[in-house]
Design an enzyme around this catalytic site. Structure first.
Site, PDB file in Angstrom:
ATOM      1  N   SER A  70     -38.522   5.367 -16.218  1.00 12.51           N
ATOM      2  CA  SER A  70     -38.666   5.258 -17.669  1.00 12.51           C
ATOM      3  C   SER A  70     -37.551   4.477 -18.413  1.00 12.51           C
ATOM      4  O   SER A  70     -36.441   4.185 -17.584  1.00 12.51           O
ATOM      5  CB  SER A  70     -38.917   6.651 -18.260  1.00 12.51           C
ATOM      6  OG  SER A  70     -37.480   7.165 -18.324  1.00 12.51           O
ATOM      7  N   ASP A  71     -37.555   4.127 -19.463  1.00 21.61           N
ATOM      8  CA  ASP A  71     -36.258   3.641 -20.150  1.00 21.61           C
ATOM      9  C   ASP A  71     -35.583   5.158 -20.488  1.00 21.61           C
ATOM     10  O   ASP A  71     -36.042   6.013 -20.510  1.00 21.61           O
ATOM     11  CB  ASP A  71     -36.388   2.743 -21.411  1.00 21.61           C
ATOM     12  CG  ASP A  71     -35.366   1.960 -21.674  1.00 21.61           C
ATOM     13  OD1 ASP A  71     -34.291   2.249 -21.033  1.00 21.61           O
ATOM     14  OD2 ASP A  71     -35.478   1.116 -22.162  1.00 21.61           O
ATOM     15  N   TRP A  72     -34.356   4.903 -21.025  1.00 23.48           N
ATOM     16  CA  TRP A  72     -33.533   5.807 -21.340  1.00 23.48           C
ATOM     17  C   TRP A  72     -34.332   6.855 -22.247  1.00 23.48           C
ATOM     18  O   TRP A  72     -34.367   6.678 -23.557  1.00 23.48           O
ATOM     19  CB  TRP A  72     -32.136   5.513 -22.064  1.00 23.48           C
ATOM     20  CG  TRP A  72     -31.125   6.390 -22.323  1.00 23.48           C
ATOM     21  CD1 TRP A  72     -31.183   7.278 -23.203  1.00 23.48           C
ATOM     22  CD2 TRP A  72     -29.703   6.650 -21.581  1.00 23.48           C
ATOM     23  NE1 TRP A  72     -29.994   8.075 -23.355  1.00 23.48           N
ATOM     24  CE2 TRP A  72     -29.273   7.783 -22.343  1.00 23.48           C
ATOM     25  CE3 TRP A  72     -29.130   6.096 -20.354  1.00 23.48           C
ATOM     26  CZ2 TRP A  72     -27.907   8.161 -21.927  1.00 23.48           C
ATOM     27  CZ3 TRP A  72     -27.929   6.351 -20.183  1.00 23.48           C
ATOM     28  CH2 TRP A  72     -27.273   7.658 -20.962  1.00 23.48           C
ATOM     29  N   ALA A  73     -34.635   8.042 -21.721  1.00 24.15           N
ATOM     30  CA  ALA A  73     -35.276   9.196 -22.419  1.00 24.15           C
ATOM     31  C   ALA A  73     -36.382   8.708 -23.054  1.00 24.15           C
ATOM     32  O   ALA A  73     -36.778   9.373 -24.040  1.00 24.15           O
ATOM     33  CB  ALA A  73     -34.336   9.777 -23.532  1.00 24.15           C
ATOM     34  N   SER A  74     -37.248   7.786 -22.547  1.00 28.59           N
ATOM     35  CA  SER A  74     -38.205   7.246 -23.332  1.00 28.59           C
ATOM     36  C   SER A  74     -39.360   8.272 -23.098  1.00 28.59           C
ATOM     37  O   SER A  74     -40.434   8.134 -23.822  1.00 28.59           O
ATOM     38  CB  SER A  74     -38.710   5.811 -22.901  1.00 28.59           C
ATOM     39  OG  SER A  74     -39.050   5.692 -21.477  1.00 28.59           O
TER      40      SER A  74
END
Ligand code: BGC
Length: 766
Positions: free
Chosen positions: A299-303
């Site tokens: 995932s992207d950062w905390a996405s």
């Protein structure tokens, strides 16, 4: 055998024989029998030993314990990361940048956890690690795939020597909106060029053998359509049609998958109402289904947890459920998987096969990297010392930096500069800056280490250089994690610049954006020269018109006034560690510029999105009053088109020929053209081929890049360049994402930019 290996080997002899076959096989003859075990078998064997919690742990990625590249976790979800690591609840760490730290954490993972599964260590190695290459958009302007691959190779050598084995690059997002600050990280607006560059970068990072200790796993990001954020505002929704998705957004990702990229990162944006991170359509149906991608998706950062803020998931548990089902395999610093996934499986909400599939993918990449053979293979301090910041790395980034420079305009033969007897005024807030040209994303490098333009010019001794800053660009300190405060009031230094310019034969002005004014979270609504730079330029112009404007920037800028008034404009982006040397080499003609724009330069922000592969509309006609597709206050044409870039020499194109005027759908079409260097310097030219499919069941753009070749020509020399167009170049994706080639009439254009007029015709018959 080290103490560590002996200990692990004895544990695994009893519990996990697959591992011994990997990292202690050289030392243990009894393992010969399982040497040939395939990675799949090893992964399955390991998986069968793992508890549900340990499996979920592999899907959990934490940022290192001090560094962050995104917002901190929300209250109530943060964990004791070290405790989790010891319990086998962490599969990956990002933001580690030293062998010492990497070794420390790896040691916990392999020695203190039940199964000893090594960590994969990720980092944003976006345009070099310690030795910085030009920002990716700049490198794309070189159109030099060999140089781009080499640049990624060097980044991999340095990163792998620092404990890193996975880069979050290349960013392959196509974008038509320079307001979006992250265009600096990509290859520009075109899917054909973007796909070629994606392949070159992946090859550079991953090499031919991922298990070598100087190759790292690449990550094509951000899947998908992040570059189409509404109004160019970062993290904004994306709403695009199928044709744009399949023909523009997805091709570079497909090219990345075809070239063996090991991982993909999904994206912060929603796509047509569904956050990409939770999109089953993108991740399971297209990526893992249709394309058969067998690596893993981070995932992207905390996405994953951000799907709660999007209003797509009720809470983190719901977000974890949606993301896992959709095919997001690893949760970056989001705390959703580690907190919720095991419970979701136990409650019967998610099938364990989904977890198994994700873990299989992650373990496979770890095996391929050779981490089970030797978990410390990237943590050798001697290697770190020897391989970082080497002279040959600086030579290579200088080489690609020169190739990335684009000569936008050159009147009055001001360039190349004379090497002797000149008084040169060097003016501008970026002229003696050693930090800005390192660009955004340079986590592994040291601030203030770029060669400035002043330093680069000073290496040439024949002329007198008079330096003046002219203005301060910003107020206070700049930092990757801080907003820049632009100086819009204090113009007190301009008078010194004027006085200096009056004395000079030639004025070189270095203006543009600071390296931290583009990149993530740096969207702009105006694309002019920030702060008081325009005022400075105009004031200097009043006293000396012999100006060479050197632009430093991370995106296309709107510089219409400069284009009208300033005789020479050099696009020098942010060129990395060797920036000033590269610029000086080009200004003095020791390198004849060969770069071509990978992104259209608009005249004004109102034209955005503006791109070369536009549609004709039903009312393209000029010179009829009012009712045609145009603006009443601006031209339609860009300031500088895609593919534009001058040289100190000139090139003439002639004899464009197509080998058959009526090929069938299955034939390939050969196109040849003669290119001659008609000027006074040896030089390089990017020969570009575009097609237009005149009638389509889905309307086709007026031009589409389908081939290019970088050639060198000595003064007076000619070459015949040949292109072969196959189905792959002549077809397109329909709205279901199926590739089709439609019989009918085509035009082919060849030249030195996207506005070339040299054309030929052919017709594809059934
Ligand atoms: C960016 C990614 C990056 C990640 C880790 C995110 O904010 O969108 O491109 O890889 O942070 O630093």
């Amino acid at each position: 055998m080290t103490k560590y290996l002996a200990r692990r080997a004895s544990i695994f002899c009893l519990t996990a024989p697959f591992l011994i076959g990997c990292f202690s096989k050289k030392n243990d003859e009894s393992m010969i029998g399982i040497k040939d075990e395939t990675i799949t078998e090893k992964v399955d064997s390991l998986l069968s030993k793992m508890s549900l919690e340990e499996k979920v742990g592999q899907m959990n990625q934490y940022s290192d314990f001090w560094d962050v590249t995104g917002p901190p976790p929300k209250e109530g979800v943060a964990k004791d990361k070290l405790e989790d690591l010891k319990e086998g609840l962490v599969g990956s760490i990002l933001n580690i940048n030293s062998t010492e730290e990497a070794r420390k954490l790896q040691k916990i993972a392999v020695e203190d956890t039940r199964l000893g599964i090594p960590l994969i260590m990720g980092y944003d190695v976006i345009h070099g690690h310690k030795t910085l290459a030009p920002i990716p958009l700049a490198e794309a302007a070189s159109w030099d795939l060999e140089a781009i691959e080499k640049s990624a190779r060097i980044a991999a050598i340095e990163a792998s020597a620092s404990g890193i084995n996975w880069t979050f690059a290349p960013m392959v997002d196509i974008s038509r909106d320079p307001r979006w600050g992250r265009v600096m990280e990509g290859a520009g607006e075109d899917p054909f060029l973007g796909s070629k560059i994606a392949k070159a970068r992946i090859k550079g990072f991953q090499g031919d053998d991922l298990s070598k200790n100087n190759t790292i796993a690449a990550c094509a990001k951000h899947f998908a359509a992040y570059g189409f954020s509404e109004a160019g505002r970062d993290y904004n929704p994306v709403d695009i049609g199928n044709s744009t998705l399949h023909n523009l957004v997805l091709p570079p990702f497909k090219a990345a998958v075809d070239s063996g990229v090991k991982t993909l990162m999904n994206s912060f944006n929603e796509l047509n109402g569904i956050p990409a991170t939770g999109s089953k359509y993108l991740q399971r149906d297209i990526l893992k289904g249709k394309w058969g991608f067998d690596g893993f998706v981070v995932s992207d950062w905390a996405s994953i947890s951000e799907m709660v803020d999007w209003g797509h998931a009720e809470d983190n548990r719901d977000a974890a459920r949606i993301a896992a089902i959709a095919g997001s395999d690893m949760d970056m610093e989001g705390y959703a998987y580690v907190n919720e996934l095991a419970k979701l499986v136990k409650d019967g909400v998610i099938k364990e096969e989904i977890i198994d599939d994700a873990v299989r993918r992650i373990l496979t990449v770890k095996f391929e990297l050779g981490l089970f053979d030797d978990p410390y293979r990237y943590c050798d301090p001697v290697n770190e010392k020897e391989n970082i910041g080497k002279k040959e790395h600086h030579d290579a980034v200088l080489d690609v930096a020169k190739k990335s420079i684009v000569l936008l305009k050159n009147e009055n033969n001001l360039l190349p500069l004379k090497k002797q007897g000149q008084k040169i005024a060097l003016i501008g807030p970026l002229a003696n800056d050693k930090n800005s040209s390192l660009g955004s994303w340079r986590l592994g490098s040291d601030d203030n280490t770029a060669v400035s333009v002043l330093e680069g010019l000073q290496n040439y001794k024949g002329n007198e250089i008079l330096f003046e800053e002219g203005i301060d660009l910003f107020i206070g300190e700049t930092d990757f994690r801080k907003e820049i405060v632009v100086n819009t009031t204090d113009n007190s230094k301009i008078k010194n610049a004027i006085a200096t310019a009056k004395k000079a034969d030639v004025v070189i002005m270095v203006l543009g954006e600071h390296g931290f004014q583009s990149g993530e979270g740096r969207s702009r609504t105006e694309l002019d020269l920030p702060g008081l730079q325009q005022e400075l330029l105009e004031e200097v112009y009043k006293v000396n018109k012999n100006i060479v404007l050197v632009l430093n920037n991370g995106r296309p800028l709107t510089i219409e006034w400069a284009d009208k008034n300033i005789p020479c404009i050099v696009e020098a982006w942010q060129l990395g560690s060797q920036s000033g040397n590269a610029i000086a080499n080009v200004l003095y003609g020791d390198y004849n510029p060969s770069g071509k724009l990978p992104m259209t330069f608009p005249r004004n922000v109102g034209q955005i999105p503006i791109y070369y592969n536009y549609k004709n509309t039903g009312r393209p006609v000029e010179n009829v009053p009012v009712f045609w597709s145009h603006y009443i206050d601006s031209e339609n044409t860009p300031l500088y088109p895609f593919g534009h870039g001058l040289s100190y020499t000139t090139f003439e194109y002639k004899n464009l020929k197509v080998n058959s005027d009526k090929p069938t759908v299955n034939d390939s079409v050969k196109v040849t053209v003669d290119v001659q260097n008609t000027g006074d310097f040896d030089g390089k030219e990017v020969v570009q081929l575009y097609i237009r499919d005149l009638v389509g069941s889905i309307t086709r753009p007026v031009k589409e890049l389908k081939g290019f070749e970088l050639i060198s020509l000595k003064k007076g020399e000619s070459k015949t360049v040949e292109f072969v167009l196959t189905k792959n170049e002549l077809g397109f994706f329909d709205n279901n994402g199926d590739f089709i080639v439609e019989p009918g009439k085509f035009k082919v254009f060849v030249g030195g930019s996207s506005i070339t007029k040299l054309e030929e015709n052919f017709e594809i018959i059934e």
